[in-house]
Scaffold this motif. Structure first.
Motif, short mmCIF file in Angstrom:
data_model
loop_
_atom_site.label_atom_id
_atom_site.label_comp_id
_atom_site.label_asym_id
_atom_site.label_seq_id
_atom_site.Cartn_x
_atom_site.Cartn_y
_atom_site.Cartn_z
N ILE A 176 14.26 15.30 0.53
CA ILE A 176 13.71 14.55 -0.60
C ILE A 176 13.65 13.06 -0.28
O ILE A 176 12.67 12.37 -0.60
CB ILE A 176 14.53 14.80 -1.88
CG1 ILE A 176 14.39 16.25 -2.35
CG2 ILE A 176 14.09 13.85 -2.99
CD1 ILE A 176 13.00 16.67 -2.72
N ILE A 177 14.71 12.54 0.36
CA ILE A 177 14.72 11.12 0.74
C ILE A 177 13.54 10.81 1.66
O ILE A 177 12.80 9.84 1.46
CB ILE A 177 16.05 10.75 1.42
CG1 ILE A 177 17.20 10.80 0.41
CG2 ILE A 177 15.97 9.35 2.06
CD1 ILE A 177 18.58 10.67 1.02
N LYS A 180 10.07 11.15 -0.26
CA LYS A 180 9.77 10.01 -1.10
C LYS A 180 9.28 8.83 -0.28
O LYS A 180 8.33 8.13 -0.67
CB LYS A 180 11.01 9.60 -1.91
CG LYS A 180 11.33 10.50 -3.08
CD LYS A 180 12.50 9.93 -3.87
CE LYS A 180 12.77 10.73 -5.13
NZ LYS A 180 13.89 10.15 -5.92
N GLU A 181 9.90 8.62 0.86
CA GLU A 181 9.49 7.53 1.73
C GLU A 181 8.06 7.77 2.22
O GLU A 181 7.24 6.84 2.28
CB GLU A 181 10.46 7.43 2.92
CG GLU A 181 10.22 6.23 3.82
CD GLU A 181 10.46 4.90 3.11
OE1 GLU A 181 9.80 3.91 3.49
OE2 GLU A 181 11.30 4.87 2.17
N LEU A 183 5.73 9.54 0.71
CA LEU A 183 4.76 9.48 -0.39
C LEU A 183 4.46 8.06 -0.86
O LEU A 183 3.45 7.82 -1.52
CB LEU A 183 5.26 10.32 -1.57
CG LEU A 183 5.33 11.84 -1.33
CD1 LEU A 183 6.00 12.54 -2.51
CD2 LEU A 183 3.93 12.41 -1.09
N LYS A 184 5.32 7.12 -0.52
CA LYS A 184 5.11 5.73 -0.94
C LYS A 184 3.82 5.14 -0.39
O LYS A 184 3.26 4.20 -0.97
CB LYS A 184 6.29 4.86 -0.49
CG LYS A 184 7.55 5.04 -1.30
CD LYS A 184 8.66 4.12 -0.77
CE LYS A 184 9.96 4.31 -1.54
NZ LYS A 184 11.05 3.45 -1.00
N CYS A 192 1.68 12.42 -10.60
CA CYS A 192 2.51 12.40 -9.39
C CYS A 192 3.39 11.16 -9.33
O CYS A 192 4.46 11.18 -8.72
CB CYS A 192 1.64 12.49 -8.14
SG CYS A 192 1.01 14.16 -7.84
N GLN A 193 2.97 10.08 -9.96
CA GLN A 193 3.81 8.89 -10.02
C GLN A 193 5.09 9.20 -10.80
O GLN A 193 6.15 8.64 -10.53
CB GLN A 193 3.05 7.74 -10.67
CG GLN A 193 1.96 7.17 -9.77
CD GLN A 193 1.10 6.13 -10.47
OE1 GLN A 193 1.46 5.64 -11.54
NE2 GLN A 193 -0.04 5.81 -9.89
N ARG A 195 6.22 12.52 -11.09
CA ARG A 195 6.88 13.59 -10.34
C ARG A 195 7.68 13.06 -9.15
O ARG A 195 8.69 13.64 -8.78
CB ARG A 195 5.82 14.58 -9.82
CG ARG A 195 5.20 15.44 -10.90
CD ARG A 195 4.05 16.24 -10.33
NE ARG A 195 3.37 17.01 -11.35
CZ ARG A 195 2.08 17.28 -11.33
NH1 ARG A 195 1.30 16.82 -10.34
NH2 ARG A 195 1.52 18.01 -12.29
N ILE A 196 7.23 11.97 -8.53
CA ILE A 196 7.91 11.47 -7.34
C ILE A 196 9.35 11.06 -7.67
O ILE A 196 10.22 11.05 -6.80
CB ILE A 196 7.13 10.27 -6.72
CG1 ILE A 196 7.60 10.04 -5.29
CG2 ILE A 196 7.29 9.02 -7.55
CD1 ILE A 196 6.75 9.03 -4.54
N GLU A 197 9.62 10.77 -8.95
CA GLU A 197 10.97 10.43 -9.36
C GLU A 197 11.72 11.63 -9.92
O GLU A 197 12.92 11.77 -9.74
CB GLU A 197 10.94 9.31 -10.41
CG GLU A 197 10.34 8.01 -9.91
CD GLU A 197 11.09 7.45 -8.71
OE1 GLU A 197 12.33 7.66 -8.63
OE2 GLU A 197 10.45 6.83 -7.83
N PRO A 200 9.97 15.59 -6.79
CA PRO A 200 9.07 15.19 -5.69
C PRO A 200 8.33 16.36 -5.02
O PRO A 200 7.20 16.20 -4.57
CB PRO A 200 10.00 14.49 -4.71
CG PRO A 200 11.16 14.06 -5.52
CD PRO A 200 11.34 15.09 -6.58
#
Length: 412
Positions: A176-177, A180-181, A183-184, A192-193, A195-197, A200
């Motif tokens: 997940i870490i 997220k990196e 997907l930035k 999705c903005q 969902r990313i929080e 993800p």
């Protein structure tokens, strides 16, 4: 005029027969695999789906039909079948070892408030199977074998099994870490903005942005040694059963309870026909019982649409063994007795109840695809006979009352 609610359908005549034919084929197949049927209530506590499906999923956060009863309890129309099945297993103590593995199937109406489109309605019917007991790659392979057998049996043979394995526990946190990196760097849609929080993995399943993530890291690279071995065993079991598959690192499914292998079967146009996977923690989440599980499901309406797109019909053209035309009031009274006699012999028959003209009654017989037309008038009653016209040969003959059933059966 009052119309049906948006997102619902009326199934009429031939559509109902096709629906029933599909159900019967499925029932015959799951019976071969020794599955038993389960039926759960059409509504359940909202908390069941919040805890079981996931509060951040679209199903729970956007699509559930909820209401308060007269004692102010919040309930929801059933949006999916797995959580209610787990609740029923826990409540009825079906998890005892003597009953395992517990192999269940269901046909049930589901309700989701989403945008109606072809093959996707707000009220829809779903078939699903759920297996509880050992965490077994052989059992998982059998589960997918059931799915493939159903598709082959109904004639949808051009399909592909897509397979993935979701990462769990500490390995999941690491993935997940990194995800997220990754997907930035993308300009994501508004959903999705969020969902990313909150969730993800669901970003990979996005219908808007999903095509952008072709070089995303494969979560299978993050699997523990135990999970890697299990996944390798599953692939070998599928190969032994002759089931071809395609590994798909983008496959995550839309519900939070999945914890291991997931799969979808898609047609030759890339449309998803069915999907499922393992959810080993769901029973524990809802009832503090350690009971591994896996399953799959599909929408019946979506499968009917797939059949239409492949020009496949499961139900034969409807026809009557005989259509009865009474030419007088007395003859029509006798026709009712004749109908009873023919039906008791297992023959499918009907009669003209509309006082149509002789010509119009014949047209109605053609509409019903009647194999025989039985004509009764006052003269026939006096002679204790009827006239039977075979619609295939166009031959007519007089038949005594006592020989009517025999004549129709011999002509089948």
């Amino acid at each position: 005029m009052i119309q049906k609610p948006r997102g619902t359908e009326d199934l009429i005549e031939a559509e109902v027969k096709e629906f029933f034919a599909l159900e019967m084929i499925i029932r015959n197949i799951v019976d071969l695999y020794n599955f038993s049927e389960i039926r759960t209530p059409i509504f359940e506590s909202v908390d069941l789906f919040k805890r079981g499906v996931g509060q951040e999923t679209d199903v729970v956060s956007k699509e559930m039909y909820t209401f308060f009863d007269k004692k102010n309890r919040e309930l929801a129309l059933r949006p999916e079948g797995t959580a209610p099945t787990v609740r029923a297993i826990l409540e009825n103590k079906l998890y005892i070892n003597e009953k395992l593995p517990l192999k269940l199937f269901y046909f049930a109406s589901m309700f989701r408030y989403e945008r109606p489109q072809s093959g996707r309605q707000r009220q829809f019917n779903q078939f699903g199977v759920e297996v509880f007991g050992p965490k077994s790659s052989e059992l998982d392979a059998e589960l997918m074998c059931v799915a493939v057998n159903i598709l082959n049996a109904i004639g949808i043979e051009n399909h592909t099994v897509h397979l993935n394995c979701l990462v769990n526990d500490e390995q999941r946190k690491k993935y997940i870490i990194d995800l997220k990196e990754y997907l930035k760097s993308f300009d994501l849609c508004s959903d999705c903005q969020t969902r990313i929080e909150t969730n993800p993995l669901r970003v990979l399943d996005c219908k808007v942005d999903g095509d952008k993530f072709v070089d995303v890291k494969d979560m299978k690279d993050y699997l523990s040694d135990e999970d890697k071995q299990y996944y390798d065993d599953l692939k070998k079991d599928l190969e032994n059963l002759g089931i071809d598959y395609k590994e798909d690192k983008m496959l995550v499914r839309g519900l939070d309870y999945y914890t291991g292998f997931v799969f979808e079967i898609k047609d030759d146009k890339g449309s998803t026909l069915l999907g499922g996977g393992r959810y080993d923690k769901l029973v524990n989440e809802l009832g503090n019982i350690d009971l591994p599980a896996a399953g799959f499901a599909f929408g019946m309406e979506r499968m009917i649409l797939a059949l239409k797109n492949n020009n496949i019909s499961l139900s034969p053209q409807s026809s009557l063994d005989a259509y009865v035309i009474g030419l007088s009031k007395k003859a029509k009274q006798f026709a009712n007795i004749l109908l009873l006699m023919l039906r008791n012999a297992g023959l499918k028959v009907d009669v003209d109840f509309m006082d149509r003209s002789f010509k119009s009654a014949f047209k109605q017989a053609d509409k019903y695809n009647a194999k025989n037309i039985i004509i009764i008038g006052d003269n026939e009653l006096k002679e204790n006979v009827v006239v039977i016209k075979n619609q295939e040969t166009k031959n007519e003959k007089k038949v005594k009352f006592e020989d009517i059933v025999k004549t129709i059966i011999e002509g089948k």
